[in-house]
Design a protein around this motif. Structure first.
Motif, PDB file in Angstrom:
ATOM      1  N   LYS A 246       0.843  -1.191   0.000  1.00  0.00           N
ATOM      2  CA  LYS A 246       0.000   0.000   0.000  1.00  0.00           C
ATOM      3  C   LYS A 246       0.878   1.241   0.000  1.00  0.00           C
ATOM      4  CE  LYS A 246      -3.692  -2.185   2.575  1.00  0.00           C
ATOM      5  NZ  LYS A 246      -4.476  -2.167   3.787  1.00  0.00           N
ATOM      6  N   PRO A 247       0.480   2.276  -0.749  1.00  0.00           N
ATOM      7  CA  PRO A 247       1.260   3.514  -0.703  1.00  0.00           C
ATOM      8  C   PRO A 247       1.166   4.124   0.686  1.00  0.00           C
ATOM      9  CG  PRO A 247      -0.756   3.809  -1.976  1.00  0.00           C
ATOM     10  CD  PRO A 247      -0.667   2.351  -1.618  1.00  0.00           C
ATOM     11  N   GLU A 248       2.252   4.773   1.110  1.00  0.00           N
ATOM     12  CA  GLU A 248       2.246   5.394   2.427  1.00  0.00           C
ATOM     13  C   GLU A 248       1.238   6.534   2.459  1.00  0.00           C
ATOM     14  OE1 GLU A 248       6.042   6.379   4.034  1.00  0.00           O
ATOM     15  OE2 GLU A 248       6.975   4.706   2.996  1.00  0.00           O
ATOM     16  N   SER A 249       0.477   6.597   3.529  1.00  0.00           N
ATOM     17  CA  SER A 249      -0.485   7.672   3.669  1.00  0.00           C
ATOM     18  C   SER A 249       0.232   8.906   4.207  1.00  0.00           C
ATOM     19  CB  SER A 249      -1.621   7.262   4.599  1.00  0.00           C
ATOM     20  OG  SER A 249      -1.107   6.964   5.866  1.00  0.00           O
ATOM     21  N   PRO A 250      -0.225  10.088   3.835  1.00  0.00           N
ATOM     22  CA  PRO A 250       0.439  11.299   4.318  1.00  0.00           C
ATOM     23  C   PRO A 250       0.216  11.484   5.811  1.00  0.00           C
ATOM     24  CG  PRO A 250      -1.553  11.873   3.138  1.00  0.00           C
ATOM     25  CD  PRO A 250      -1.366  10.382   3.003  1.00  0.00           C
ATOM     26  N   MET A 251       1.264  11.883   6.509  1.00  0.00           N
ATOM     27  CA  MET A 251       1.121  12.144   7.938  1.00  0.00           C
ATOM     28  C   MET A 251       0.745  13.613   8.120  1.00  0.00           C
ATOM     29  SD  MET A 251       3.837  11.737  10.997  1.00  0.00           S
ATOM     30  CE  MET A 251       4.022  13.231  11.937  1.00  0.00           C
ATOM     31  N   TYR A 252      -0.368  13.855   8.750  1.00  0.00           N
ATOM     32  CA  TYR A 252      -0.767  15.220   9.044  1.00  0.00           C
ATOM     33  C   TYR A 252      -0.081  15.663  10.324  1.00  0.00           C
ATOM     34  CZ  TYR A 252      -4.116  15.411   5.318  1.00  0.00           C
ATOM     35  OH  TYR A 252      -4.677  15.430   4.070  1.00  0.00           O
ATOM     36  N   VAL A 253       0.620  16.780  10.236  1.00  0.00           N
ATOM     37  CA  VAL A 253       1.307  17.355  11.390  1.00  0.00           C
ATOM     38  C   VAL A 253       0.370  18.328  12.078  1.00  0.00           C
ATOM     39  CG1 VAL A 253       3.248  18.792  12.093  1.00  0.00           C
ATOM     40  CG2 VAL A 253       3.556  17.047  10.336  1.00  0.00           C
ATOM     41  N   CYS A 254      -0.328  19.125  11.291  1.00  0.00           N
ATOM     42  CA  CYS A 254      -1.244  20.143  11.822  1.00  0.00           C
ATOM     43  C   CYS A 254      -2.645  19.858  11.293  1.00  0.00           C
ATOM     44  CB  CYS A 254      -0.778  21.531  11.401  1.00  0.00           C
ATOM     45  SG  CYS A 254      -1.881  22.852  11.946  1.00  0.00           S
ATOM     46  N   ILE A 255      -3.496  19.394  12.177  1.00  0.00           N
ATOM     47  CA  ILE A 255      -4.872  19.095  11.781  1.00  0.00           C
ATOM     48  C   ILE A 255      -5.650  20.383  11.533  1.00  0.00           C
ATOM     49  CG2 ILE A 255      -7.035  18.002  12.521  1.00  0.00           C
ATOM     50  CD1 ILE A 255      -4.691  16.065  11.889  1.00  0.00           C
ATOM     51  N   CYS A 256      -5.397  21.411  12.332  1.00  0.00           N
ATOM     52  CA  CYS A 256      -6.121  22.680  12.183  1.00  0.00           C
ATOM     53  C   CYS A 256      -5.963  23.272  10.781  1.00  0.00           C
ATOM     54  CB  CYS A 256      -5.635  23.700  13.210  1.00  0.00           C
ATOM     55  SG  CYS A 256      -5.888  23.214  14.933  1.00  0.00           S
ATOM     56  N   ASN A 257      -4.744  23.148  10.220  1.00  0.00           N
ATOM     57  CA  ASN A 257      -4.454  23.719   8.907  1.00  0.00           C
ATOM     58  C   ASN A 257      -4.252  22.659   7.824  1.00  0.00           C
ATOM     59  OD1 ASN A 257      -4.263  26.660   9.463  1.00  0.00           O
ATOM     60  ND2 ASN A 257      -2.699  25.975  10.892  1.00  0.00           N
ATOM     61  N   ALA A 258      -4.430  21.405   8.163  1.00  0.00           N
ATOM     62  CA  ALA A 258      -4.245  20.286   7.228  1.00  0.00           C
ATOM     63  C   ALA A 258      -2.858  20.300   6.590  1.00  0.00           C
ATOM     64  CB  ALA A 258      -5.339  20.279   6.166  1.00  0.00           C
ATOM     65  N   LEU A 259      -1.821  20.526   7.418  1.00  0.00           N
ATOM     66  CA  LEU A 259      -0.443  20.524   6.928  1.00  0.00           C
ATOM     67  C   LEU A 259       0.147  19.138   7.080  1.00  0.00           C
ATOM     68  CD1 LEU A 259       0.983  23.832   8.414  1.00  0.00           C
ATOM     69  CD2 LEU A 259      -0.144  23.449   6.224  1.00  0.00           C
ATOM     70  N   ARG A 260       0.791  18.674   6.007  1.00  0.00           N
ATOM     71  CA  ARG A 260       1.384  17.345   6.003  1.00  0.00           C
ATOM     72  C   ARG A 260       2.892  17.412   6.212  1.00  0.00           C
ATOM     73  NH1 ARG A 260      -1.667  17.784   1.632  1.00  0.00           N
ATOM     74  NH2 ARG A 260       0.113  17.619   0.244  1.00  0.00           N
ATOM     75  N   GLN A 261       3.431  16.318   6.700  1.00  0.00           N
ATOM     76  CA  GLN A 261       4.862  16.191   6.925  1.00  0.00           C
ATOM     77  C   GLN A 261       5.634  16.494   5.644  1.00  0.00           C
ATOM     78  OE1 GLN A 261       5.991  12.394   8.514  1.00  0.00           O
ATOM     79  NE2 GLN A 261       8.149  12.724   8.127  1.00  0.00           N
ATOM     80  N   SER A 262       5.161  15.999   4.521  1.00  0.00           N
ATOM     81  CA  SER A 262       5.856  16.201   3.249  1.00  0.00           C
ATOM     82  C   SER A 262       5.955  17.678   2.876  1.00  0.00           C
ATOM     83  CB  SER A 262       5.162  15.421   2.133  1.00  0.00           C
ATOM     84  OG  SER A 262       3.815  15.836   1.999  1.00  0.00           O
ATOM     85  N   GLN A 263       4.952  18.478   3.227  1.00  0.00           N
ATOM     86  CA  GLN A 263       5.000  19.916   2.946  1.00  0.00           C
ATOM     87  C   GLN A 263       6.102  20.581   3.762  1.00  0.00           C
ATOM     88  OE1 GLN A 263       0.702  20.295   3.856  1.00  0.00           O
ATOM     89  NE2 GLN A 263       0.688  21.672   2.090  1.00  0.00           N
ATOM     90  N   ILE A 264       6.190  20.225   5.029  1.00  0.00           N
ATOM     91  CA  ILE A 264       7.214  20.807   5.895  1.00  0.00           C
ATOM     92  C   ILE A 264       8.598  20.402   5.413  1.00  0.00           C
ATOM     93  CG2 ILE A 264       8.183  20.778   8.238  1.00  0.00           C
ATOM     94  CD1 ILE A 264       5.260  20.588   9.246  1.00  0.00           C
ATOM     95  N   GLU A 265       8.783  19.130   5.111  1.00  0.00           N
ATOM     96  CA  GLU A 265      10.081  18.657   4.649  1.00  0.00           C
ATOM     97  C   GLU A 265      10.503  19.329   3.348  1.00  0.00           C
ATOM     98  OE1 GLU A 265       9.956  14.225   6.675  1.00  0.00           O
ATOM     99  OE2 GLU A 265       9.241  14.476   4.617  1.00  0.00           O
ATOM    100  N   ALA A 266       9.554  19.547   2.441  1.00  0.00           N
ATOM    101  CA  ALA A 266       9.869  20.206   1.168  1.00  0.00           C
ATOM    102  C   ALA A 266      10.347  21.634   1.402  1.00  0.00           C
ATOM    103  CB  ALA A 266       8.650  20.191   0.251  1.00  0.00           C
ATOM    104  N   LEU A 267       9.714  22.345   2.317  1.00  0.00           N
ATOM    105  CA  LEU A 267      10.115  23.723   2.593  1.00  0.00           C
ATOM    106  C   LEU A 267      11.454  23.784   3.321  1.00  0.00           C
ATOM    107  CD1 LEU A 267       6.665  25.306   3.416  1.00  0.00           C
ATOM    108  CD2 LEU A 267       8.063  25.639   1.372  1.00  0.00           C
ATOM    109  N   VAL A 268      11.743  22.804   4.134  1.00  0.00           N
ATOM    110  CA  VAL A 268      13.053  22.736   4.786  1.00  0.00           C
ATOM    111  C   VAL A 268      14.128  22.523   3.716  1.00  0.00           C
ATOM    112  CG1 VAL A 268      14.513  21.424   6.371  1.00  0.00           C
ATOM    113  CG2 VAL A 268      12.174  22.001   7.022  1.00  0.00           C
ATOM    114  N   ARG A 269      13.838  21.673   2.725  1.00  0.00           N
ATOM    115  CA  ARG A 269      14.796  21.469   1.628  1.00  0.00           C
ATOM    116  C   ARG A 269      15.022  22.753   0.843  1.00  0.00           C
ATOM    117  NH1 ARG A 269      12.101  16.499   1.390  1.00  0.00           N
ATOM    118  NH2 ARG A 269      10.753  17.208  -0.298  1.00  0.00           N
ATOM    119  N   GLU A 270      14.020  23.632   0.817  1.00  0.00           N
ATOM    120  CA  GLU A 270      14.161  24.927   0.144  1.00  0.00           C
ATOM    121  C   GLU A 270      14.943  25.935   0.987  1.00  0.00           C
ATOM    122  OE1 GLU A 270      10.505  26.621  -1.228  1.00  0.00           O
ATOM    123  OE2 GLU A 270       9.881  24.739  -2.168  1.00  0.00           O
ATOM    124  N   GLY A 271      15.216  25.601   2.239  1.00  0.00           N
ATOM    125  CA  GLY A 271      16.027  26.471   3.078  1.00  0.00           C
ATOM    126  C   GLY A 271      15.343  27.087   4.280  1.00  0.00           C
TER     127      GLY A 271
END
Length: 77
Positions: A16-41
Motif C-alpha cells: 500500500k502507498p504510504e499515507s500522508p502524515m498530518y502534522v497540523c490538523i487545524c491547517n491540514a499541513l502534512r509532513q511532506s509539505q514541511i520537509e519540502a520547505l526545509v529542503r528549500e532552506g
C-alpha cells in the motif's frame, strides 16, 4: 510486491502507498509539505506556516513541526 516473513513466508502481497502524515490538523499541513520547505532552506516553523499561508491555531503541532525541521535540515559538516 512485498514478501512477509513468518507465517506468511513466501506470500507476495500488494504494498500500500504510504499515507500522508498530518502534522497540523487545524491547517491540514502534512509532513511532506514541511520537509519540502526545509529542503528549500526554511528553518523556522513561523517561516513555514507563513509560506503556506496559515498560522498555528491550537499549537499542538509545533513540537512535531520543530522536530521535523531539525530532522530534515542539513547537518553541518
Amino acid at each position: 510486491m512485498q514478501k512477509h516473513a513468518g507465517c506468511c513466508k513466501g506470500v507476495a502481497t500488494a504494498r500500500k502507498p504510504e499515507s500522508p502524515m498530518y502534522v497540523c490538523i487545524c491547517n491540514a499541513l502534512r509532513q511532506s509539505q514541511i520537509e519540502a520547505l526545509v529542503r528549500e532552506g526554511l528553518r523556522c516553523e513561523k517561516q513555514i506556516y507563513r509560506r503556506l499561508g496559515c498560522r498555528p491555531q491550537c499549537g499542538t503541532c509545533l513540537p512535531v513541526a520543530r522536530a521535523l525541521i531539525r530532522e530534515a535540515a542539513p547537518q553541518p559538516a
